[in-house]
Design a protein around this motif. Structure first.
Motif, mmCIF file in Angstrom:
data_model
loop_
_atom_site.group_PDB
_atom_site.id
_atom_site.type_symbol
_atom_site.label_atom_id
_atom_site.label_comp_id
_atom_site.label_asym_id
_atom_site.label_seq_id
_atom_site.Cartn_x
_atom_site.Cartn_y
_atom_site.Cartn_z
ATOM 1 N N ARG A 26 0.830 -1.203 0.000
ATOM 2 C CA ARG A 26 0.000 0.000 0.000
ATOM 3 C C ARG A 26 0.869 1.259 0.000
ATOM 4 O O ARG A 26 0.533 2.246 -0.646
ATOM 5 N N THR A 27 2.001 1.224 0.700
ATOM 6 C CA THR A 27 2.934 2.350 0.693
ATOM 7 C C THR A 27 3.383 2.674 -0.720
ATOM 8 O O THR A 27 3.370 3.829 -1.151
ATOM 9 N N GLU A 28 3.785 1.656 -1.439
ATOM 10 C CA GLU A 28 4.275 1.857 -2.812
ATOM 11 C C GLU A 28 3.197 2.441 -3.709
ATOM 12 O O GLU A 28 3.427 3.392 -4.473
ATOM 13 N N ALA A 34 6.246 6.050 6.276
ATOM 14 C CA ALA A 34 6.782 5.651 7.579
ATOM 15 C C ALA A 34 7.267 4.198 7.619
ATOM 16 O O ALA A 34 8.330 3.926 8.196
ATOM 17 N N PRO A 35 6.536 3.219 7.032
ATOM 18 C CA PRO A 35 7.048 1.841 7.068
ATOM 19 C C PRO A 35 8.410 1.683 6.386
ATOM 20 O O PRO A 35 9.201 0.818 6.779
ATOM 21 N N LEU A 36 8.694 2.504 5.381
ATOM 22 C CA LEU A 36 9.994 2.439 4.720
ATOM 23 C C LEU A 36 11.108 2.874 5.662
ATOM 24 O O LEU A 36 12.209 2.311 5.648
ATOM 25 N N LEU A 37 10.837 3.895 6.486
ATOM 26 C CA LEU A 37 11.831 4.314 7.460
ATOM 27 C C LEU A 37 12.058 3.233 8.502
ATOM 28 O O LEU A 37 13.191 3.016 8.950
ATOM 29 N N MET A 70 12.385 9.496 3.915
ATOM 30 C CA MET A 70 11.965 8.133 4.244
ATOM 31 C C MET A 70 11.971 7.226 3.021
ATOM 32 O O MET A 70 12.230 6.024 3.125
ATOM 33 N N ALA A 71 11.670 7.798 1.864
ATOM 34 C CA ALA A 71 11.508 7.005 0.646
ATOM 35 C C ALA A 71 12.797 6.870 -0.162
ATOM 36 O O ALA A 71 12.755 6.369 -1.289
ATOM 37 N N LEU A 72 13.920 7.271 0.376
ATOM 38 C CA LEU A 72 15.173 7.168 -0.377
ATOM 39 C C LEU A 72 15.468 5.756 -0.880
ATOM 40 O O LEU A 72 16.002 5.599 -1.983
#
Length: 700
Positions: A252-254, A634-637, A294-296
């Motif tokens: 869902r983040t993506e 946030a989940p990526l971080l 966060m998305a780096l």
């Protein structure tokens, strides 16, 4: 990051609000697909509401909703049926509304007769527009009667009465009868057969129609929004996890971050990310910068595009109305009809933290492999930002960055907790400006170190030495002025008298993330953050339950913000050598991911801060934005922090020091792009491997 495609996931119950978003276009509707008048529903484009009513009636009645499915953030299927006839429990007529947004809207309505006998059906779509500005809708004061309806052949045209150059056209297939405000069809659907119509909503500005990102009859996967998300996935990394809940959240983040991407309309180049739907579908300095950070691991170009766009909009003069000052980084960019009334202009600069965050992100981009030419080109903007910190941010020359709005039209609080009551002391008293926030001093410390590293990398040792000295002086002064030894935490701020504002807040955890916290202070702070007063069980509260202003249903005084908790987790893992830091990080992350699962895999902007034991599930905050950029990121971080993933492409080093939660199982990052290198990282618990690391690189 690209994730394995799965079945469409529910985005709302049939009684909830459904949000679809694609760039600067978004649609809010009920769970049956209807846009109801009198509230916040509508189709919005460039900060203005185009459609204020979009209600479908089948034989004069609302169809009964069954389900809502969304394959992507910009598309949804509303599954409904004709209400059963009196005396019958079931219905044989299925109605499906397939909606796509992207510089306009397309809706395909299909009737399917599941019975053996032909049926007659009458469809009526009631349409209206008010062309209200976004702020007016948000505040519940939309324009009354904003549209003049005109029938032009097979189209319904709606024109803005206040500005005749703006409007919207609604056209449909299936030979509808078009009347002012209504399109209707009278059809016969054979037994076992289907009938459909395709309706297209096309905005117009300046008497010119905007070309939507789709064509009539075009399949969803070939539309502009679908091609954009496919391109986003193709250039991003792939992450897989054994934990199904984490995988669902990351998928869902993506999707959401891809839908929130906006291309700068003034110049071709890298995209930036909008802050979030429904109210922040535009560039926000703080939100966009933190989201890009966060998305780096997805794509460094998102961060570079954010920096480039903000640099073009960087303050160059002093204007109290918009709070612009030389070197200051923008807070908010708006295009809607009420921007001048609310913000004083399309560009508003009233934020204290975006400017140091800009410098921080520039150096982080450099470490993650951003193009050197692009980084060098942004150095003047970074230096202008640091000059603002010294000349305008530090109003009294005491070494701390503080804020005070320039006029009564500006934001009273200008940190991330920017509600009017967002900064208060343990007794609940509001801080009197000028206010020097705890986390902003940390960002400024990190900004000076970031500029020092860039200076050293580009052969300017004198500037590097000066910036490091400034950072160290700030760190020592921060420890002396902000640490409360009798409490065991950092004051949330210093007030106008330079007295500590002594509430225990999540802001203190940002001091861990930036690295400004001394070890002896951080060790005590970890214990305070681990207490039940701060840890709700679903994430870190913004304000301790022991403070007078605590309210779990407030915006900033006791709620849980996913991005805030993720920053706290990253900060704790930065101090992983301290007792209890890793354990608390894993507990907070586990609670946050449990909350995400409860919200269908999509973390909202915030939710209420009730203890997990109170209700067992997170309690939604009524007006929370979703999707919201930094909540989505946030989940990526979390993933990056638990991996201990720290690349430095110019030095050709990669650090991987995993401390993964046991429940995650094995985590794999494939096609992780680090400048010219593309690697695969595998990790489980405290072990990790890196594959395809080029010759000459060092793995730490």
């Amino acid at each position: 990051m690209t994730f394995n495609s799965g079945e469409p996931v529910p985005v709302a119950s049939v009684g909830g609000t459904v949000t679809l978003v694609e760039g600067s276009t978004f649609c809010l509707s009920a769970g049956d697909g209807d846009v109801h008048e009198g509230g916040a529903h509508g189709l919005f484009f460039r900060d203005a509401r185009l459609i204020s009513r979009w209600e479908l009636r089948l034989d004069g009645q609302p169809p009964q909703p069954l389900a809502v499915l969304s394959p992507e953030a910009f598309a949804a299927r509303f599954v409904l049926r004709r209400p059963p006839q009196p005396g019958h429990a079931d219905s044989t007529l299925l109605l499906v509304r397939e909606r796509l947004v992207g510089d306009g809207m397309r809706e395909t309505i299909t009737l399917t007769n599941l019975g053996g006998e032909a049926t007659v059906a009458t469809l009526a779509l009631h349409v209206d527009a008010d062309f209200s500005g976004l702020f007016a809708v948000k505040e519940g004061r939309p324009r009354p009667g904003g549209a003049d309806p005109v029938v032009a052949g097979s189209e319904l045209l709606l024109r803005d009465r206040a500005d005749g150059t703006h409007g919207v056209a609604v056209g449909a297939s299936g030979d509808p009868q078009v009347r002012p405000g209504t399109l209707s069809w009278h059809v016969v659907v054979p037994g076992g057969g289907s009938w459909s119509t395709e309706i297209v909503v096309q905005p117009s500005t300046g008497n010119r129609r905007v070309q939507p990102q789709f064509h009539r009859g075009q399949q969803l996967e070939h539309s502009g929004p679908a091609r954009k998300i496919q391109a986003w996935r193709q250039v991003s990394s792939l992450v897989t996890a054994e934990d199904a809940g984490l995988t669902q959240v990351l998928r869902r983040t993506e999707s959401d971050l891809g839908a929130l991407l906006i291309q700068d309309p003034t110049k071709a180049g890298n995209p930036f990310v909008a802050a979030g739907a429904p109210w922040f579908m535009t560039l926000f300095g703080r939100d966009s910068l933190l989201t890009a950070w966060m998305a780096l691991p997805l794509d460094v170009r998102l961060a570079l595009g954010t920096l480039e766009t903000l640099a073009r909009l960087q303050g160059s003069r002093t204007d109290p109305l918009t709070e612009e000052e030389p070197g200051r980084i923008l807070h908010e960019l708006r295009l809607g009809p009420d921007s001048d009334e609310v913000l004083g202009g399309n560009h508003y600069y009233g934020t204290v933290d975006a400017t140091p965050l800009f410098v921080m992100l520039l150096a982080e981009c450099w470490r993650w492999g951003a193009d050197e030419t692009g980084v060098r080109a942004l150095l003047p903007a970074a230096d202008a930002a640091l000059a603002w910190i010294e000349r305008h941010g530090d109003r009294d020359g005491d070494g701390f960055v503080e804020y005070r709005r320039a006029t009564d039209r500006g934001l009273l609080n200008q940190g991330w907790k920017d509600s009017f009551d967002g900064v208060n002391d343990a007794a609940g008293r509001l801080a009197t400006p000028p206010v020097a926030l705890c986390e902003v001093q940390g960002y400024t410390y990190a900004a000076w170190l970031a500029r020092a590293e860039l200076a050293e990398s580009f052969g300017d040792p004198g500037t590097a030495e000066d910036c490091r000295a400034r950072a160290e002086r700030l760190r020592q002064r921060f420890a002396e002025a902000f640490w409360l030894p009798d409490r065991g935490w950092y004051a949330v701020a210093l007030d106008h008298r330079k007295q500590p504002v002594d509430a225990l807040t999540s802001n203190a955890a940002h001091a861990l993330w930036s690295g400004i916290a001394l070890d002896e202070h951080a060790a005590v702070l970890v214990e305070r953050l681990a207490s039940a007063e701060m840890n709700s069980g679903f994430g870190l509260r913004t304000l301790s339950t022991g403070m007078a202003a605590y309210n779990p249903m407030s915006y900033h005084n006791g709620s849980v913000w996913p991005h805030d908790t993720a920053i706290a987790v990253a900060g704790l893992l930065r101090y992983r050598h301290l007792p209890g830091a890793v354990e608390l990080a894993q507990d907070l992350a586990g609670g946050l991911l449990d909350a995400a699962e409860a919200f269908g895999g999509r973390l909202p902007e915030l939710f209420c801060g009730f203890a997990r034991a109170d209700f067992g599930s997170p309690v939604p905050y009524p007006t929370s934005c979703s999707p919201q950029a930094w909540a989505s990121a946030a989940p990526l971080l979390l993933v990056r922090a638990f991996l201990g993933l720290e690349p430095h492409v110019p030095r050709r080093t990669l650090t991987v020091t995993p401390r993964l939660p046991e429940r995650w199982g094995k985590l794999t990052l494939t096609d992780l792009r680090l400048g010219p290198a593309t690697v695969r990282v595998e990790a489980e618990r405290e072990s990790g491997k890196v594959h395809d690391l080029p010759d000459g690189w060092t793995l730490a």
